[in-house]
Design an enzyme around this catalytic site. Structure first.
Site, PDB file in Angstrom:
ATOM      1  N   TYR A 140       0.840  -1.199   0.000  1.00 25.95           N
ATOM      2  CA  TYR A 140       0.000   0.000   0.000  1.00 25.95           C
ATOM      3  C   TYR A 140       0.875   1.248   0.000  1.00 25.95           C
ATOM      4  O   TYR A 140       1.757   1.395   0.842  1.00 25.95           O
ATOM      5  CB  TYR A 140      -0.927   0.022   1.213  1.00 25.95           C
ATOM      6  CG  TYR A 140      -1.918   1.172   1.148  1.00 25.95           C
ATOM      7  CD1 TYR A 140      -2.972   1.134   0.248  1.00 25.95           C
ATOM      8  CD2 TYR A 140      -1.776   2.292   1.960  1.00 25.95           C
ATOM      9  CE1 TYR A 140      -3.869   2.185   0.160  1.00 25.95           C
ATOM     10  CE2 TYR A 140      -2.672   3.343   1.880  1.00 25.95           C
ATOM     11  CZ  TYR A 140      -3.719   3.292   0.978  1.00 25.95           C
ATOM     12  OH  TYR A 140      -4.587   4.329   0.878  1.00 25.95           O
ATOM     13  N   ASN A 227      -3.568   5.592   6.811  1.00 27.30           N
ATOM     14  CA  ASN A 227      -4.262   6.286   7.888  1.00 27.30           C
ATOM     15  C   ASN A 227      -4.903   5.285   8.848  1.00 27.30           C
ATOM     16  O   ASN A 227      -4.708   4.069   8.746  1.00 27.30           O
ATOM     17  CB  ASN A 227      -5.292   7.261   7.311  1.00 27.30           C
ATOM     18  CG  ASN A 227      -6.356   6.565   6.469  1.00 27.30           C
ATOM     19  OD1 ASN A 227      -6.598   5.357   6.605  1.00 27.30           O
ATOM     20  ND2 ASN A 227      -6.992   7.306   5.584  1.00 27.30           N
ATOM     21  N   THR A 250       3.173   9.725  11.940  1.00 24.98           N
ATOM     22  CA  THR A 250       4.622   9.739  12.072  1.00 24.98           C
ATOM     23  C   THR A 250       5.060  10.469  13.327  1.00 24.98           C
ATOM     24  O   THR A 250       4.316  11.293  13.886  1.00 24.98           O
ATOM     25  CB  THR A 250       5.271  10.379  10.829  1.00 24.98           C
ATOM     26  OG1 THR A 250       6.679  10.154  10.862  1.00 24.98           O
ATOM     27  CG2 THR A 250       5.001  11.877  10.785  1.00 24.98           C
ATOM     28  N   GLN A 272       9.265  16.717  10.155  1.00 23.78           N
ATOM     29  CA  GLN A 272       8.348  15.603  10.421  1.00 23.78           C
ATOM     30  C   GLN A 272       6.934  16.091  10.667  1.00 23.78           C
ATOM     31  O   GLN A 272       5.966  15.422  10.300  1.00 23.78           O
ATOM     32  CB  GLN A 272       8.850  14.790  11.619  1.00 23.78           C
ATOM     33  CG  GLN A 272      10.056  13.925  11.310  1.00 23.78           C
ATOM     34  CD  GLN A 272       9.830  12.998  10.135  1.00 23.78           C
ATOM     35  OE1 GLN A 272      10.427  13.154   9.069  1.00 23.78           O
ATOM     36  NE2 GLN A 272       8.966  12.014  10.293  1.00 23.78           N
ATOM     37  N   HIS A 275       4.364  16.261   7.748  1.00 23.45           N
ATOM     38  CA  HIS A 275       3.696  15.067   7.224  1.00 23.45           C
ATOM     39  C   HIS A 275       2.204  15.088   7.509  1.00 23.45           C
ATOM     40  O   HIS A 275       1.393  14.677   6.677  1.00 23.45           O
ATOM     41  CB  HIS A 275       4.282  13.805   7.865  1.00 23.45           C
ATOM     42  CG  HIS A 275       5.506  13.279   7.204  1.00 23.45           C
ATOM     43  ND1 HIS A 275       5.508  12.732   5.949  1.00 23.45           N
ATOM     44  CD2 HIS A 275       6.787  13.198   7.636  1.00 23.45           C
ATOM     45  CE1 HIS A 275       6.727  12.338   5.631  1.00 23.45           C
ATOM     46  NE2 HIS A 275       7.521  12.617   6.633  1.00 23.45           N
ATOM     47  N   GLU A 340       9.412   6.380  16.504  1.00 29.59           N
ATOM     48  CA  GLU A 340       9.577   5.858  15.149  1.00 29.59           C
ATOM     49  C   GLU A 340      10.954   6.260  14.610  1.00 29.59           C
ATOM     50  O   GLU A 340      11.709   5.436  14.107  1.00 29.59           O
ATOM     51  CB  GLU A 340       8.477   6.418  14.253  1.00 29.59           C
ATOM     52  CG  GLU A 340       8.573   6.001  12.791  1.00 29.59           C
ATOM     53  CD  GLU A 340       7.601   6.750  11.910  1.00 29.59           C
ATOM     54  OE1 GLU A 340       7.371   6.288  10.780  1.00 29.59           O
ATOM     55  OE2 GLU A 340       7.075   7.800  12.326  1.00 29.59           O
ATOM     56  N   HIS A 341      11.265   7.556  14.696  1.00 29.65           N
ATOM     57  CA  HIS A 341      12.579   8.079  14.321  1.00 29.65           C
ATOM     58  C   HIS A 341      13.184   8.757  15.547  1.00 29.65           C
ATOM     59  O   HIS A 341      12.519   9.563  16.194  1.00 29.65           O
ATOM     60  CB  HIS A 341      12.477   9.150  13.220  1.00 29.65           C
ATOM     61  CG  HIS A 341      11.618   8.787  12.057  1.00 29.65           C
ATOM     62  ND1 HIS A 341      10.266   9.096  11.998  1.00 29.65           N
ATOM     63  CD2 HIS A 341      11.916   8.171  10.897  1.00 29.65           C
ATOM     64  CE1 HIS A 341       9.776   8.679  10.850  1.00 29.65           C
ATOM     65  NE2 HIS A 341      10.749   8.106  10.157  1.00 29.65           N
ATOM     66  N   ASP A 374      14.322   9.220   5.131  1.00 32.00           N
ATOM     67  CA  ASP A 374      13.086   9.158   4.350  1.00 32.00           C
ATOM     68  C   ASP A 374      13.362   8.848   2.889  1.00 32.00           C
ATOM     69  O   ASP A 374      12.512   8.279   2.200  1.00 32.00           O
ATOM     70  CB  ASP A 374      12.340  10.490   4.450  1.00 32.00           C
ATOM     71  CG  ASP A 374      11.604  10.647   5.766  1.00 32.00           C
ATOM     72  OD1 ASP A 374      11.415   9.643   6.465  1.00 32.00           O
ATOM     73  OD2 ASP A 374      11.223  11.787   6.094  1.00 32.00           O
ATOM     74  N   HIS A 433       2.489 -40.876  20.041  1.00 29.83           N
ATOM     75  CA  HIS A 433       3.749 -40.254  19.668  1.00 29.83           C
ATOM     76  C   HIS A 433       4.899 -41.247  19.834  1.00 29.83           C
ATOM     77  O   HIS A 433       5.777 -41.365  18.981  1.00 29.83           O
ATOM     78  CB  HIS A 433       4.025 -39.017  20.544  1.00 29.83           C
ATOM     79  CG  HIS A 433       3.227 -37.804  20.157  1.00 29.83           C
ATOM     80  ND1 HIS A 433       1.860 -37.795  20.126  1.00 29.83           N
ATOM     81  CD2 HIS A 433       3.632 -36.556  19.787  1.00 29.83           C
ATOM     82  CE1 HIS A 433       1.446 -36.593  19.767  1.00 29.83           C
ATOM     83  NE2 HIS A 433       2.511 -35.818  19.544  1.00 29.83           N
TER      84      HIS A 433
END
Length: 446
Positions: A140, A227, A250, A272, A275, A340-341, A374, A433
């Site tokens: 996606y 989203n 983000t 950032q 975004h 995340e970063h 990025d 078994h």
């Protein structure tokens, strides 16, 4: 010392004083900002659509696209001629940048491949771990506020390196582009040799991948950011297919001391924040002077930035500057937030960064901004959000591989452990078994 937050009218970032409290997990959790992402509520909103796509296939996808994107389509499949045209018309500088991004990403991701490993446990007894790519993947590529050809690179390259045989990309149709996805997304697909591209966005794209339509065969794995509705659809179809993660807005964390350039720090926070209005920015420092200087730079740079409609709400909403006692306390805070970063802009930044345990990706020193990651660092920018970096990795070649154990024992090697199987099978009352072994290697009679 109590936790305090001050927000002068001219300050874009709330100031939180955690001196003396950074070691208290409850205090940290209470004050660290994070964008609200109610995937659970979104699940109930998208469930009827996902069920409809499962039941009716393509007609349901087309109806959802008309209703939500305002685009009337008769087919989701993007013609090959349109992919070729998008690449031909791509600005040469953008094409050159994408080609270099692909080259660097391939180098990094090829290094992630694991060889098959065979362990001999006894003469004639081996276990091999074999790495096998999933057969078909749905990727996606978002196209809401911004179109992301870079996300096409970040999803497609590791899948190709892993050896995935079939790749399908979905990206939202745009009325201004004749109902096709953004031209830069189409061009990136063509550049990478992706032939199957669908003009479908949101939850309906995830449902299409999971259940299939007359134009899109079902996939085994769905990857790529989106989203909250994309995240909700992923949650609904998980189990039917694999997913990479439920990505949220983000976020960037910056751990800095008084050696950091406030202009650099402010620029990275704004980069950032542009975004998404729901982006989160966290600046952590033991230097009150640096925080003050960054405040001034943010005001100055904010006045010059293009996307004030996104940057302003992000910085004023779920973002903050955190004052701590020292770098040890700062490390405790950024590990608790699990960004995340995460940028580490300190003296001896490499040594400080090596102590970070929770982050999607770490950017070391003044010359490694998140913007580099990025696009052209070679690393992957599809990363865990919302604190899930505590237990989730970013997208990699391993996302697209499955480890399969291949067990190969001779009669002699099986006989060597038969008595142990007698004991364990008996302890668990699984006599069949034991019998399945003893039919091959009968127990020696005294």
């Amino acid at each position: 010392m109590p936790v305090t937050a001050t927000e002068p009218e001219d300050r874009l970032l709330a100031r939180v004083d955690l001196r003396g409290r950074a070691g208290d997990p409850r205090a940290v959790d209470e004050v660290l900002p994070r964008a609200a992402l109610d995937v659970g509520a979104a699940v109930e909103l998208v469930r009827p659509m996902v069920d409809d796509v499962r039941a009716r296939g393509l007609p349901a996808v087309l109806e959802a696209t008309a209703r939500l994107d305002g685009v009337e389509l008769t087919s989701t499949r993007v013609p090959a001629a349109e992919l070729a045209r998008a690449l031909d018309e791509l600005e040469p500088a953008v094409r050159a940048a994408l080609e270099e991004s692909v080259r660097r990403a391939r180098l990094v991701h090829q290094a992630q491949l694991r060889p098959d490993e065979t362990v001999e446990l006894a003469p004639g007894g081996t276990v091999t771990e074999r790495w096998v790519a999933v057969r078909r993947v749905g990727l996606y590529a978002p196209g809401g506020l911004v179109a992301y050809p870079s996300s096409v690179v970040m999803n497609v390259v590791p899948a190709q390196v892993a050896g995935v045989r079939e790749l399908a990309v979905a990206s939202p149709p745009q009325r201004d582009n004749g109902g096709l996805p953004h031209p830069s997304v189409l061009a990136a697909c063509a550049l990478l040799g992706v032939e199957e591209v669908h003009a479908v966005g949101g939850a309906q794209a995830v449902a299409m991948f999971a259940y299939g339509t007359s134009e899109c065969a079902p996939v085994d794995l769905v990857t790529g950011p989106g989203n909250v509705y994309v995240a909700a659809a992923k949650r609904l179809v998980r189990g039917r297919v694999g997913i990479d993660s439920e990505a949220g807005p983000t976020e960037i964390g910056v751990l800095a001391d008084d050696s950091a350039d406030p202009a650099f720090v402010a620029a990275d926070l704004i980069s950032q924040a542009e975004h998404d209005p729901n982006a989160s920015c966290l600046l952590v420092s033991p230097s009150e002077a640096l925080l003050d200087a960054v405040d001034e730079e943010l005001v100055r740079q904010f006045a010059l930035t293009k996307h004030v409609d996104r940057v302003g709400p992000a910085l004023r909403g779920q973002s903050a500057a955190i004052l701590v006692d020292d770098l040890d306390a700062g490390l405790a805070v950024v590990d608790a937030w699990a960004a995340e970063h995460l940028e580490v802009i300190t003296r001896d930044a490499a040594a400080v960064a090596a102590r970070v345990t929770n982050a999607g990706a770490v950017f070391v020193g003044a010359w490694s901004p998140v913007s580099l990651g990025d696009y052209l660092a070679g690393s992957n920018h599809v990363l865990p959000t919302g604190g899930t970096a505590r237990f989730n990795p970013g997208l990699s070649v391993q996302t697209f591989l499955r480890g399969i154990h291949v067990v190969d024992y001779s009669r002699e090697a099986l006989a060597e452990v038969a008595d142990h199987i007698d004991a364990l099978g008996g302890a668990e009352d699984l006599v069949a078994h034991v019998a399945a072994v003893r039919v091959r290697v009968p127990k020696e009679q005294p």
